[in-house]
Design an enzyme around this catalytic site. Structure first.
Site, PDB file in Angstrom:
ATOM      1  N   GLY A 286       0.799  -1.211   0.000  1.00 19.85           N
ATOM      2  CA  GLY A 286       0.000   0.000   0.000  1.00 19.85           C
ATOM      3  C   GLY A 286       0.835   1.265   0.000  1.00 19.85           C
ATOM      4  O   GLY A 286       2.062   1.238   0.159  1.00 19.85           O
ATOM      5  N   SER A 287       0.146   2.396  -0.156  1.00 20.55           N
ATOM      6  CA  SER A 287       0.832   3.667  -0.349  1.00 20.55           C
ATOM      7  C   SER A 287       1.576   4.144   0.896  1.00 20.55           C
ATOM      8  O   SER A 287       2.682   4.683   0.799  1.00 20.55           O
ATOM      9  CB  SER A 287      -0.166   4.738  -0.801  1.00 20.55           C
ATOM     10  OG  SER A 287      -1.213   4.878   0.159  1.00 20.55           O
ATOM     11  N   THR A 288       0.982   3.954   2.083  1.00 21.47           N
ATOM     12  CA  THR A 288       1.665   4.396   3.299  1.00 21.47           C
ATOM     13  C   THR A 288       2.868   3.516   3.588  1.00 21.47           C
ATOM     14  O   THR A 288       3.941   3.996   3.975  1.00 21.47           O
ATOM     15  CB  THR A 288       0.699   4.377   4.496  1.00 21.47           C
ATOM     16  OG1 THR A 288      -0.479   5.134   4.177  1.00 21.47           O
ATOM     17  CG2 THR A 288       1.345   5.000   5.730  1.00 21.47           C
TER      18      THR A 288
ATOM     19  N   GLY B  90      -0.267  -1.158   6.300  1.00 22.64           N
ATOM     20  CA  GLY B  90      -1.287  -0.118   6.324  1.00 22.64           C
ATOM     21  C   GLY B  90      -2.683  -0.696   6.454  1.00 22.64           C
ATOM     22  O   GLY B  90      -2.870  -1.905   6.657  1.00 22.64           O
ATOM     23  N   ALA B  91      -3.681   0.149   6.347  1.00 16.12           N
ATOM     24  CA  ALA B  91      -5.081  -0.270   6.408  1.00 16.12           C
ATOM     25  C   ALA B  91      -5.922   0.731   5.641  1.00 16.12           C
ATOM     26  O   ALA B  91      -5.542   1.893   5.477  1.00 16.12           O
ATOM     27  CB  ALA B  91      -5.567  -0.374   7.855  1.00 16.12           C
ATOM     28  N   ASP B  92      -7.071   0.257   5.165  1.00 10.92           N
ATOM     29  CA  ASP B  92      -8.009   1.141   4.479  1.00 10.92           C
ATOM     30  C   ASP B  92      -8.929   1.853   5.471  1.00 10.92           C
ATOM     31  O   ASP B  92      -9.293   3.010   5.278  1.00 10.92           O
ATOM     32  CB  ASP B  92      -8.842   0.347   3.481  1.00 10.92           C
ATOM     33  CG  ASP B  92      -7.990  -0.295   2.409  1.00 10.92           C
ATOM     34  OD1 ASP B  92      -7.065   0.374   1.919  1.00 10.92           O
ATOM     35  OD2 ASP B  92      -8.234  -1.458   2.068  1.00 10.92           O
TER      36      ASP B  92
ATOM     37  N   GLY C 231      -5.241  -3.093  -2.096  1.00 14.40           N
ATOM     38  CA  GLY C 231      -4.279  -3.490  -3.123  1.00 14.40           C
ATOM     39  C   GLY C 231      -4.329  -4.962  -3.472  1.00 14.40           C
ATOM     40  O   GLY C 231      -3.562  -5.419  -4.324  1.00 14.40           O
TER      41      GLY C 231
ATOM     42  N   GLU D  11      -0.689 -10.544   3.569  1.00 14.49           N
ATOM     43  CA  GLU D  11      -0.489  -9.626   4.691  1.00 14.49           C
ATOM     44  C   GLU D  11      -0.885 -10.283   6.009  1.00 14.49           C
ATOM     45  O   GLU D  11      -0.203 -10.127   7.029  1.00 14.49           O
ATOM     46  CB  GLU D  11      -1.290  -8.347   4.462  1.00 14.49           C
ATOM     47  CG  GLU D  11      -0.760  -7.483   3.330  1.00 14.49           C
ATOM     48  CD  GLU D  11      -1.705  -6.384   2.921  1.00 14.49           C
ATOM     49  OE1 GLU D  11      -1.288  -5.521   2.121  1.00 14.49           O
ATOM     50  OE2 GLU D  11      -2.871  -6.371   3.385  1.00 14.49           O
TER      51      GLU D  11
END
Length: 208
Positions: free
Chosen positions: A29-31, A85-87, A100, A106
């Protein structure tokens, strides 16, 4: 602080949990991408002896780009730390992950870690799970329709995830499909939904 700056701040803070000699799960993920960048900088600047276990092919490529040595759960079955990360996250620390599509890997990596650190910025905090993001459900292709029917019976509006750049469904690193289950108004009982999905034949894993 804008959202991108908040992601960077969360990532930089999380990387401070890493110390010399650790084996670390590397999420997606992005973070987490920012965390890989910051970890690579620490390895270079401080000479840290750190090995990472990636949760996706994309994470593996990013980690190599930032000079993070990699290993696998075959060689290191127990990890010191996992970063991901998390949504969404609620006040009970329940999560929705898998935007993703890497949620199955994960979860495996997080389960093998002594400590699991979740990187979130304030925009990911919700009072009720499912209000912003769907729950991704990874399924065998032959099971897609039965699982979608079961999700509809549970109050969801399921759709098969497809890629804009090609025809057909998104395929995970495991060669499976993803159903995105949206719950109008949020999820009433996350624990019950978890049990239903885990017990459903054809479901590999899901993002709760």
């Amino acid at each position: 602080m804008d959202r991108d700056s908040a992601k960077q701040a969360a990532a930089e803070a999380a990387v401070q949990f890493v110390s010399d000699g650790m084996c670390v799960g590397l999420g997606s993920g992005s973070t987490t991408a920012y965390a890989l960048e910051f970890l690579g900088r620490r390895i270079q600047a401080e000479g840290l002896d750190v090995r990472g276990v990636p949760t996706s092919f994309a994470t593996e490529r990013r980690a190599r780009t930032h000079g993070i040595p990699l290993t696998s759960l075959d060689d290191v079955p127990t990890l010191d730390l996992a970063l991901d990360g998390a949504d969404e996250v609620d006040d009970a620390f329940r999560l929705i992950k898998g935007g993703g599509g890497a949620h199955a890997r994960e979860k495996v990596v997080a389960n093998q870690a002594d400590r699991f650190v979740v990187l979130v910025d304030p925009t990911k905090e919700v009072e009720r799970l499912g209000t912003q993001f769907p729950v991704p459900v990874e399924v065998l292709p032959m099971a897609a329709t039965p699982v979608m029917n079961a999700l509809e019976a549970a109050g969801a509006s399921p759709t098969l995830r497809t890629a804009d750049a090609k025809d057909g469904p998104v395929v995970t690193d495991q060669g499976l499909w993803i159903i995105d289950a949206r719950f109008p108004g949020g999820i009433d009982a996350p624990e019950a939904l978890n049990r239903m999905l885990c017990d459903r034949p054809g479901v590999l894993d899901h993002g709760l």
